[in-house]
Design a protein around this motif. Sequence first.
Motif, PDB file in Angstrom:
ATOM      1  N   LEU A  65      43.720  37.392  30.458  1.00  0.00           N
ATOM      2  CA  LEU A  65      43.288  37.613  31.835  1.00  0.00           C
ATOM      3  C   LEU A  65      44.439  37.488  32.828  1.00  0.00           C
ATOM      4  O   LEU A  65      45.299  36.622  32.693  1.00  0.00           O
ATOM      5  N   ASP A  66      44.463  38.383  33.814  1.00  0.00           N
ATOM      6  CA  ASP A  66      45.334  38.216  34.984  1.00  0.00           C
ATOM      7  C   ASP A  66      44.645  37.195  35.881  1.00  0.00           C
ATOM      8  O   ASP A  66      43.646  37.511  36.541  1.00  0.00           O
ATOM      9  N   VAL A  67      45.147  35.976  35.919  1.00  0.00           N
ATOM     10  CA  VAL A  67      44.429  34.884  36.588  1.00  0.00           C
ATOM     11  C   VAL A  67      44.358  35.063  38.097  1.00  0.00           C
ATOM     12  O   VAL A  67      43.558  34.396  38.762  1.00  0.00           O
ATOM     13  N   THR A  68      45.183  35.930  38.682  1.00  0.00           N
ATOM     14  CA  THR A  68      45.117  36.129  40.125  1.00  0.00           C
ATOM     15  C   THR A  68      43.935  37.006  40.536  1.00  0.00           C
ATOM     16  O   THR A  68      43.664  37.149  41.719  1.00  0.00           O
ATOM     17  N   LYS A  69      43.251  37.590  39.557  1.00  0.00           N
ATOM     18  CA  LYS A  69      42.067  38.405  39.842  1.00  0.00           C
ATOM     19  C   LYS A  69      40.818  37.584  39.545  1.00  0.00           C
ATOM     20  O   LYS A  69      40.603  37.155  38.405  1.00  0.00           O
ATOM     21  N   LEU A  70      40.001  37.359  40.564  1.00  0.00           N
ATOM     22  CA  LEU A  70      38.771  36.580  40.421  1.00  0.00           C
ATOM     23  C   LEU A  70      37.597  37.541  40.293  1.00  0.00           C
ATOM     24  O   LEU A  70      37.160  38.147  41.277  1.00  0.00           O
ATOM     25  N   THR A  71      37.098  37.711  39.059  1.00  0.00           N
ATOM     26  CA  THR A  71      35.924  38.545  38.817  1.00  0.00           C
ATOM     27  C   THR A  71      34.705  37.639  38.839  1.00  0.00           C
ATOM     28  O   THR A  71      34.510  36.818  37.928  1.00  0.00           O
ATOM     29  N   ILE A  72      33.881  37.772  39.869  1.00  0.00           N
ATOM     30  CA  ILE A  72      32.792  36.836  40.119  1.00  0.00           C
ATOM     31  C   ILE A  72      31.460  37.510  39.812  1.00  0.00           C
ATOM     32  O   ILE A  72      31.090  38.501  40.455  1.00  0.00           O
ATOM     33  N   GLN A  73      30.743  36.988  38.831  1.00  0.00           N
ATOM     34  CA  GLN A  73      29.436  37.528  38.483  1.00  0.00           C
ATOM     35  C   GLN A  73      28.388  36.960  39.438  1.00  0.00           C
ATOM     36  O   GLN A  73      28.297  35.744  39.615  1.00  0.00           O
ATOM     37  N   VAL A  74      27.590  37.846  40.050  1.00  0.00           N
ATOM     38  CA  VAL A  74      26.649  37.429  41.094  1.00  0.00           C
ATOM     39  C   VAL A  74      25.200  37.758  40.760  1.00  0.00           C
ATOM     40  O   VAL A  74      24.311  37.500  41.570  1.00  0.00           O
ATOM     41  N   ARG A  75      24.920  38.323  39.591  1.00  0.00           N
ATOM     42  CA  ARG A  75      23.584  38.834  39.303  1.00  0.00           C
ATOM     43  C   ARG A  75      22.517  37.752  39.379  1.00  0.00           C
ATOM     44  O   ARG A  75      21.355  38.042  39.692  1.00  0.00           O
ATOM     45  N   ASP A  76      22.874  36.474  39.081  1.00  0.00           N
ATOM     46  CA  ASP A  76      21.881  35.407  39.124  1.00  0.00           C
ATOM     47  C   ASP A  76      21.449  35.057  40.541  1.00  0.00           C
ATOM     48  O   ASP A  76      20.500  34.280  40.727  1.00  0.00           O
ATOM     49  N   LEU A  77      22.117  35.609  41.538  1.00  0.00           N
ATOM     50  CA  LEU A  77      21.711  35.399  42.933  1.00  0.00           C
ATOM     51  C   LEU A  77      20.582  36.338  43.340  1.00  0.00           C
ATOM     52  O   LEU A  77      20.002  36.175  44.412  1.00  0.00           O
ATOM     53  N   GLY A  78      20.315  37.359  42.506  1.00  0.00           N
ATOM     54  CA  GLY A  78      19.361  38.380  42.926  1.00  0.00           C
ATOM     55  C   GLY A  78      19.975  39.356  43.904  1.00  0.00           C
ATOM     56  O   GLY A  78      19.269  40.094  44.590  1.00  0.00           O
ATOM     57  N   LEU A  79      21.307  39.374  43.980  1.00  0.00           N
ATOM     58  CA  LEU A  79      22.040  40.302  44.827  1.00  0.00           C
ATOM     59  C   LEU A  79      22.971  41.126  43.954  1.00  0.00           C
ATOM     60  O   LEU A  79      23.367  40.696  42.871  1.00  0.00           O
ATOM     61  N   THR A  80      23.345  42.303  44.429  1.00  0.00           N
ATOM     62  CA  THR A  80      24.356  43.092  43.741  1.00  0.00           C
ATOM     63  C   THR A  80      25.734  42.704  44.251  1.00  0.00           C
ATOM     64  O   THR A  80      25.892  42.112  45.325  1.00  0.00           O
ATOM     65  N   GLY A  81      26.749  43.071  43.459  1.00  0.00           N
ATOM     66  CA  GLY A  81      28.109  42.849  43.921  1.00  0.00           C
ATOM     67  C   GLY A  81      28.411  43.586  45.212  1.00  0.00           C
ATOM     68  O   GLY A  81      29.165  43.100  46.059  1.00  0.00           O
ATOM     69  N   PHE A  82      27.802  44.772  45.385  1.00  0.00           N
ATOM     70  CA  PHE A  82      28.001  45.524  46.625  1.00  0.00           C
ATOM     71  C   PHE A  82      27.495  44.728  47.830  1.00  0.00           C
ATOM     72  O   PHE A  82      28.151  44.668  48.873  1.00  0.00           O
ATOM     73  N   GLN A  83      26.319  44.121  47.680  1.00  0.00           N
ATOM     74  CA  GLN A  83      25.743  43.359  48.785  1.00  0.00           C
ATOM     75  C   GLN A  83      26.577  42.126  49.101  1.00  0.00           C
ATOM     76  O   GLN A  83      26.794  41.794  50.279  1.00  0.00           O
ATOM     77  N   VAL A  84      27.055  41.441  48.067  1.00  0.00           N
ATOM     78  CA  VAL A  84      27.898  40.265  48.294  1.00  0.00           C
ATOM     79  C   VAL A  84      29.211  40.673  48.956  1.00  0.00           C
ATOM     80  O   VAL A  84      29.680  40.015  49.896  1.00  0.00           O
ATOM     81  N   SER A  85      29.805  41.766  48.498  1.00  0.00           N
ATOM     82  CA  SER A  85      31.053  42.248  49.091  1.00  0.00           C
ATOM     83  C   SER A  85      30.880  42.557  50.572  1.00  0.00           C
ATOM     84  O   SER A  85      31.723  42.194  51.410  1.00  0.00           O
ATOM     85  N   GLN A  86      29.773  43.213  50.922  1.00  0.00           N
ATOM     86  CA  GLN A  86      29.529  43.567  52.317  1.00  0.00           C
ATOM     87  C   GLN A  86      29.300  42.329  53.178  1.00  0.00           C
ATOM     88  O   GLN A  86      29.764  42.262  54.321  1.00  0.00           O
ATOM     89  N   ARG A  87      28.598  41.332  52.630  1.00  0.00           N
ATOM     90  CA  ARG A  87      28.388  40.104  53.396  1.00  0.00           C
ATOM     91  C   ARG A  87      29.697  39.339  53.579  1.00  0.00           C
ATOM     92  O   ARG A  87      29.951  38.775  54.648  1.00  0.00           O
ATOM     93  N   LEU A  88      30.528  39.298  52.536  1.00  0.00           N
ATOM     94  CA  LEU A  88      31.826  38.643  52.676  1.00  0.00           C
ATOM     95  C   LEU A  88      32.630  39.275  53.804  1.00  0.00           C
ATOM     96  O   LEU A  88      33.265  38.574  54.606  1.00  0.00           O
ATOM     97  N   ASN A  89      32.592  40.610  53.875  1.00  0.00           N
ATOM     98  CA  ASN A  89      33.372  41.313  54.885  1.00  0.00           C
ATOM     99  C   ASN A  89      32.784  41.153  56.281  1.00  0.00           C
ATOM    100  O   ASN A  89      33.495  40.823  57.237  1.00  0.00           O
ATOM    101  N   SER A  90      31.491  41.405  56.416  1.00  0.00           N
ATOM    102  CA  SER A  90      30.882  41.455  57.748  1.00  0.00           C
ATOM    103  C   SER A  90      30.635  40.070  58.349  1.00  0.00           C
ATOM    104  O   SER A  90      30.729  39.894  59.574  1.00  0.00           O
ATOM    105  N   GLU A  91      30.330  39.069  57.513  1.00  0.00           N
ATOM    106  CA  GLU A  91      29.972  37.747  58.032  1.00  0.00           C
ATOM    107  C   GLU A  91      31.118  36.745  57.969  1.00  0.00           C
ATOM    108  O   GLU A  91      31.157  35.800  58.766  1.00  0.00           O
ATOM    109  N   TYR A  92      32.053  36.946  57.025  1.00  0.00           N
ATOM    110  CA  TYR A  92      33.079  35.926  56.805  1.00  0.00           C
ATOM    111  C   TYR A  92      34.500  36.478  56.861  1.00  0.00           C
ATOM    112  O   TYR A  92      35.454  35.741  56.617  1.00  0.00           O
TER     113      TYR A  92
END
Length: 215
Positions: A51-78
């Motif tokens: 693994l390239d340790v500088t790349k953080l691949t974060i699994q989010v499916r257990d949140l009931g959200l898609t990665g697209f939704q999490v990405s958009q919230r990270l950008n727009s809210e934080y």
Amino acid sequence: LMDSLDLARMQMATEGEKLLETAIFLAEDARKRINRIPGLQCFGHHDHPHLDVTKLTIQVRDLGLTGFQVSQRLNSEYRVQAEMADPFHVLVIISIGDRKHDIDRLVDALQHIAKDSIQSTSDRPITNPGIPPAPGQRILTPREAFLADHHPIPLHESAGKTSAEVVTIYPPGIALLVPGEVITSETIEYICRLTDFGATIDGLDEGNTMIRTVK
């Protein structure tokens, strides 16, 4: 451009080891902290030895959200920009330009998103959309299609038509259609599934419902 490349080369030659050690330390620290957040999992060496340790691949499916939704919230809210997303993951890259306060902001943002999501959407399963369909037949070169007369039509009526647009999922910008390619029903279905997942589709108009095609 040449000056900036030479300065980057000099920086790597004189400070590269120290800068990369810091980036790796920050990435590993972020990985450990993210893995302590309920509903999230960040891949590590035990999953992928090379693994390239500088790349953080974060699994989010257990949140009931898609990665697209999490990405958009990270950008727009934080104000955190992810490198890319898919239905199950969001990818964040730690670079030599990041500092501890950047990692703290990322982890805090993920904690807030996870807490809100587990409370409200954890019972919503995220299904696998499958891999993108094979490209359609090429009727024209991209240049010919781009310069040809074209008009917008509803996406759901475009099967068999020739695309005049580059249609991509962003991030990371992988093309689903290119100018000159025949639009297939499988590609339309795939785009619609990703739209339902909250993906950002570039190249479509009016809320991802219209596409420009060659007349």
